[in-house]
Design an enzyme around this catalytic site. Structure first.
Site, PDB file in Angstrom:
ATOM      1  N   PHE A 146     -17.902 -24.833 -13.901  1.00 56.26           N
ATOM      2  CA  PHE A 146     -16.532 -24.330 -13.687  1.00 56.26           C
ATOM      3  C   PHE A 146     -16.446 -22.928 -14.274  1.00 56.26           C
ATOM      4  O   PHE A 146     -16.551 -22.736 -15.483  1.00 56.26           O
ATOM      5  CB  PHE A 146     -15.456 -25.224 -14.324  1.00 56.26           C
ATOM      6  CG  PHE A 146     -14.080 -24.789 -13.906  1.00 56.26           C
ATOM      7  CD1 PHE A 146     -13.476 -25.324 -12.779  1.00 56.26           C
ATOM      8  CD2 PHE A 146     -13.388 -23.804 -14.598  1.00 56.26           C
ATOM      9  CE1 PHE A 146     -12.216 -24.884 -12.347  1.00 56.26           C
ATOM     10  CE2 PHE A 146     -12.136 -23.361 -14.189  1.00 56.26           C
ATOM     11  CZ  PHE A 146     -11.552 -23.907 -13.062  1.00 56.26           C
ATOM     12  N   ASP A 231     -21.158 -18.285 -20.070  1.00 54.03           N
ATOM     13  CA  ASP A 231     -19.701 -18.379 -19.959  1.00 54.03           C
ATOM     14  C   ASP A 231     -19.182 -19.139 -21.175  1.00 54.03           C
ATOM     15  O   ASP A 231     -19.213 -20.367 -21.219  1.00 54.03           O
ATOM     16  CB  ASP A 231     -19.325 -19.087 -18.649  1.00 54.03           C
ATOM     17  CG  ASP A 231     -17.807 -19.195 -18.469  1.00 54.03           C
ATOM     18  OD1 ASP A 231     -17.065 -19.022 -19.458  1.00 54.03           O
ATOM     19  OD2 ASP A 231     -17.374 -19.467 -17.335  1.00 54.03           O
ATOM     20  N   LYS A 260      -9.653 -16.741 -22.619  1.00 52.97           N
ATOM     21  CA  LYS A 260      -8.795 -17.734 -23.289  1.00 52.97           C
ATOM     22  C   LYS A 260      -8.337 -17.317 -24.692  1.00 52.97           C
ATOM     23  O   LYS A 260      -7.388 -16.570 -24.828  1.00 52.97           O
ATOM     24  CB  LYS A 260      -9.514 -19.088 -23.313  1.00 52.97           C
ATOM     25  CG  LYS A 260      -9.662 -19.682 -21.898  1.00 52.97           C
ATOM     26  CD  LYS A 260     -10.046 -21.133 -21.943  1.00 52.97           C
ATOM     27  CE  LYS A 260     -10.456 -21.715 -20.604  1.00 52.97           C
ATOM     28  NZ  LYS A 260      -9.354 -22.135 -19.760  1.00 52.97           N
TER      29      LYS A 260
HETATM   30  N1  PXG Z   1     -14.913 -20.352 -17.302  1.00 54.48           N
HETATM   31  C1  PXG Z   1     -14.642 -21.465 -17.961  1.00 54.48           C
HETATM   32  C2  PXG Z   1     -15.745 -22.165 -18.714  1.00 54.48           C
HETATM   33  C3  PXG Z   1     -13.359 -21.990 -17.954  1.00 54.48           C
HETATM   34  O1  PXG Z   1     -13.085 -23.113 -18.615  1.00 54.48           O
HETATM   35  C4  PXG Z   1     -12.677 -20.126 -16.571  1.00 54.48           C
HETATM   36  C5  PXG Z   1     -13.971 -19.663 -16.622  1.00 54.48           C
HETATM   37  C6  PXG Z   1     -11.647 -19.331 -15.798  1.00 54.48           C
HETATM   38  O2  PXG Z   1     -10.703 -18.767 -16.650  1.00 54.48           O
HETATM   39  P1  PXG Z   1      -9.268 -18.328 -16.061  1.00 54.48           P
HETATM   40  O3  PXG Z   1      -8.651 -17.555 -17.170  1.00 54.48           O
HETATM   41  O4  PXG Z   1      -9.509 -17.497 -14.843  1.00 54.48           O
HETATM   42  O5  PXG Z   1      -8.521 -19.587 -15.756  1.00 54.48           O
HETATM   43  C7  PXG Z   1     -12.346 -21.299 -17.235  1.00 54.48           C
HETATM   44  C8  PXG Z   1     -10.941 -21.811 -17.147  1.00 54.48           C
HETATM   45  C9  PXG Z   1      -6.715 -23.979 -14.846  1.00 54.48           C
HETATM   46  C10 PXG Z   1      -7.777 -24.411 -15.780  1.00 54.48           C
HETATM   47  O6  PXG Z   1      -5.575 -24.488 -14.936  1.00 54.48           O
HETATM   48  C11 PXG Z   1      -8.738 -23.518 -16.206  1.00 54.48           C
HETATM   49  C12 PXG Z   1      -9.730 -23.947 -17.069  1.00 54.48           C
HETATM   50  C13 PXG Z   1      -9.739 -25.239 -17.492  1.00 54.48           C
HETATM   51  C14 PXG Z   1      -8.794 -26.131 -17.055  1.00 54.48           C
HETATM   52  C15 PXG Z   1      -7.790 -25.714 -16.195  1.00 54.48           C
HETATM   53  O7  PXG Z   1      -7.007 -23.139 -13.996  1.00 54.48           O
HETATM   54  N2  PXG Z   1     -10.742 -23.151 -17.517  1.00 54.48           N
END
Ligand code: PXG
Length: 404
Positions: A146, A231, A260
């Site tokens: 992810f 990541d 984050k």
């Molecule tokens: N890499 C990892 C490991 C993540 O957990 C992202 C990239 C993307 O980050 P952004 O800031 O573009 O969301 C994540 C995000 C959601 C959601 O509601 C996002 C994450 C986990 C759970 C829900 O989009 N992780």
């Protein structure tokens, strides 16, 4: 204060149902205020936040030092664009590089943007430094990854729902199984520019790879002149009990991706960090963002990092996480198959025969604990790292009661 239309839970949710895209299925709680590890809903019911906005709230809600930085900066300067310098950007870049022992950084806004930035950096490095023929660069990624929601990123997801209906996708990615070193070695070709991987797969259900996996991956990448892009958007900045999760393997990636908690639970800000050799593939005009590196976000991020370092949040996550896991493992639950995780990124795997993790999250909510399921069967416990042992005990009392 909640607006008049949104002062009762059902009325608020009704507005969302009517006027928002239906791209989420939130728990039926409407949060109106928060402080530290606690949040209150529109009816003033109190909950312990055990999700921390998927690790974006490592410092807790509205940390006073971060709020002070926000207010101070908001009173002076909020946005310049990168057409001009601002006085917060350089200091943040230096602090980030010092913290990660890296030579340079590129600051963006969201996690997905930082991942896109890493993809662009790796590809251009492949062409200009490694000598990969034009448009042939390949990036290796893992099953169940992810990395965000842009079309390029979902294009290399192995999750059908993330992709379905959103193609056509960008080529140049190859999927291999996670936690499998042989698969990595076999997948590398002369055109491979990077291996993009999460140190722990959070969204896949808190999958912790074998000890030494990242070490072995780093060795293979080095031998084949392939960049290791980690990541750490979810695992970084203290969450897993180290500042960066890759420290468990004693390695440093070629590209480190952060997001984050860099924004202190206040403002979106993300970054990649890399050597000068990699970062210098970018020349003026190659990449950017209107809001990337804006002074408000930078001032907040400087304070967010100060809090993580000053309050020893990685150490706290390690200690409290170990305690939390041992208490969860010690309970005799007919519903839980496995407890896994690192630091305060913890997953409790619900047996299929006991129903879904969602059902347990709904019951936890009634008990005053906000947790969220991931991948159907896993309840994720990831409280802010400022939580105290008393907070964790408060949660454990309720969690153990529900699960046993
Ligand atoms: N890499 C990892 C490991 C993540 O957990 C992202 C990239 C993307 O980050 P952004 O800031 O573009 O969301 C994540 C995000 C959601 C959601 O509601 C996002 C994450 C986990 C759970 C829900 O989009 N992780």
């Amino acid at each position: 204060m909640a607006t008049k239309e949104c002062s009762a839970t059902e009325a608020c949710i009704d507005l969302v149902d009517r006027y928002s895209a239906h791209n989420y299925l939130p728990l039926p709680v409407v949060i109106a205020r928060a402080e530290g590890v606690w949040v209150w809903d529109v009816e003033d019911k109190q909950y312990l936040d055990m999700l921390s906005a998927y690790s974006a709230l490592n410092q807790g809600h509205r940390h006073p030092k971060i709020m002070a930085a926000l207010h101070d900066q908001a009173a002076r300067l909020t946005l310049t664009s990168r057409a001009f310098h601002n006085d917060q950007f350089g200091p943040l870049c230096k602090n980030l590089c010092d913290l990660a022992h890296m030579e340079s950084t590129l600051v963006m806004n969201t996690g997905a943007e930082a991942v896109e930035t890493a993809v662009k950096a790796a590809r251009k490095w492949g062409y200009t430094v490694k000598g990969v023929p034009r448009d042939r660069a390949e990036i290796i990624v893992c099953d169940n990854n992810f990395h965000g929601r842009t079309t390029t990123i979902v294009g290399f997801s192995s999750e059908e729902q993330y992709r379905s209906g959103f193609g056509p996708f960008a080529p140049g990615f190859r999927l291999i199984p996670y936690n499998n070193i042989d698969a990595l070695e076999k997948a590398i070709t002369a055109e491979t520019v990077a291996f993009l991987v999460e140190p722990i797969q959070g969204e896949a259900g808190i999958i912790v790879p074998d000890d030494g996996y990242l070490r072995a991956a780093a060795d293979i990448c080095e031998r084949h002149n392939v960049l290791l892009a980690l990541d750490e958007i979810q695992t970084g900045l203290g969450r897993t009990g180290k500042m960066f999760c890759c420290e468990y393997d004693g390695i440093s990636p070629d590209i480190l991706i952060l997001g984050k908690a860099l924004g202190g639970g206040v403002i979106p800000i993300s970054a990649i960090l890399a050597s000068r050799e990699v970062m210098d593939v970018f020349t003026p005009g190659d990449h950017g963002s209107t809001f990337g590196g804006n002074p408000l976000a930078c001032a907040v991020a400087i304070a967010a990092l100060d809090v993580i370092i000053g309050e020893k949040l990685p150490e706290k996550a390690a200690q409290l996480g170990a305690y939390f896991v041992s208490e969860l493992e010690g309970m005799d639950s007919p519903h839980i198959k496995e407890i896994r995780g690192r630091g305060l990124l913890i997953g409790a795997y619900v047996k299929e025969s006991s129903g879904t993790a969602r059902t347990f999250c709904e019951k936890l909510m009634e008990e005053g604990i906000l947790a969220k399921e991931t991948h159907g069967q896993v309840i994720r416990f990831a409280p802010p790292l400022i939580a105290t042992k008393e907070d964790i005990d408060w949660a454990l009392e309720r969690i153990v009661k529900l699960l046993t």
